[in-house]
Design an enzyme around this catalytic site. Sequence first.
Site, short mmCIF file in Angstrom:
data_model
loop_
_atom_site.label_atom_id
_atom_site.label_comp_id
_atom_site.label_asym_id
_atom_site.label_seq_id
_atom_site.Cartn_x
_atom_site.Cartn_y
_atom_site.Cartn_z
N GLY A 77 0.85 -1.19 0.00
CA GLY A 77 0.00 0.00 0.00
C GLY A 77 0.88 1.23 0.00
O GLY A 77 2.09 1.13 -0.17
N GLU A 97 3.30 -1.66 -6.98
CA GLU A 97 4.24 -2.42 -6.15
C GLU A 97 4.29 -3.90 -6.49
O GLU A 97 5.31 -4.55 -6.26
CB GLU A 97 3.87 -2.26 -4.66
N GLU A 145 10.68 -7.99 -2.35
CA GLU A 145 10.31 -9.39 -2.51
C GLU A 145 8.84 -9.51 -2.17
O GLU A 145 8.34 -8.80 -1.31
CB GLU A 145 11.14 -10.20 -1.50
#
Length: 185
Positions: A77, A97, A145
């Site tokens: 977020g 993202e 990751e």
Amino acid sequence: MSSSGPFLFCPYCRAELEARRIPDPNGPERRVCSACGFVQWGNSKPTAAGIVEDEAGRVLLARRVIHPFHGWWDVPGGFLEPGEHPEDGVRRELREETGLEVAVEHLVGVYMDTYGEDGGEHILNFYYACGVAGGTAGANDDVGELAWFAPDAMPERIAFPSAQIALRDWQRQRQRQRRRQKENR
Ligand SMILES: [Zn+2]
């Protein structure tokens, strides 16, 4: 990277600002320019985050590569843009993202927290339960990751106390929803 504390000088006319409690003499102190009338009003910064669940019931978390909480797992977020609805913000942030298109299912809740070092600044977080609508998960932007976690096998270190509370609430809501579905069957 320091958080945005009180201004010392007026951003419009460069006069030195005074600390005054307005409009409420018992309220918070604000920086006021007696030359041009500028007041530095404070607000919590809004963010939106998505608790994304896949078909196996696992939750997508992202490992942070920026401060604060560098190296910790996080609910993806970020900060809202001016005028942006938090539901649009969560879809945008997840796209940026993770590369995923998410479907916003419901608002889990609104949670207070702080962001940054030395106490940081106040943030107001909207957490949404989301499903995957398209795309392939791949780490982008300020994410190192990505990984899917079963709700009962979440990593120990999850960034931001508010995220941990939101995840707990989300799990509770999910269990309640499953119970209801079973009863209606
Ligand atoms: Zn001024």
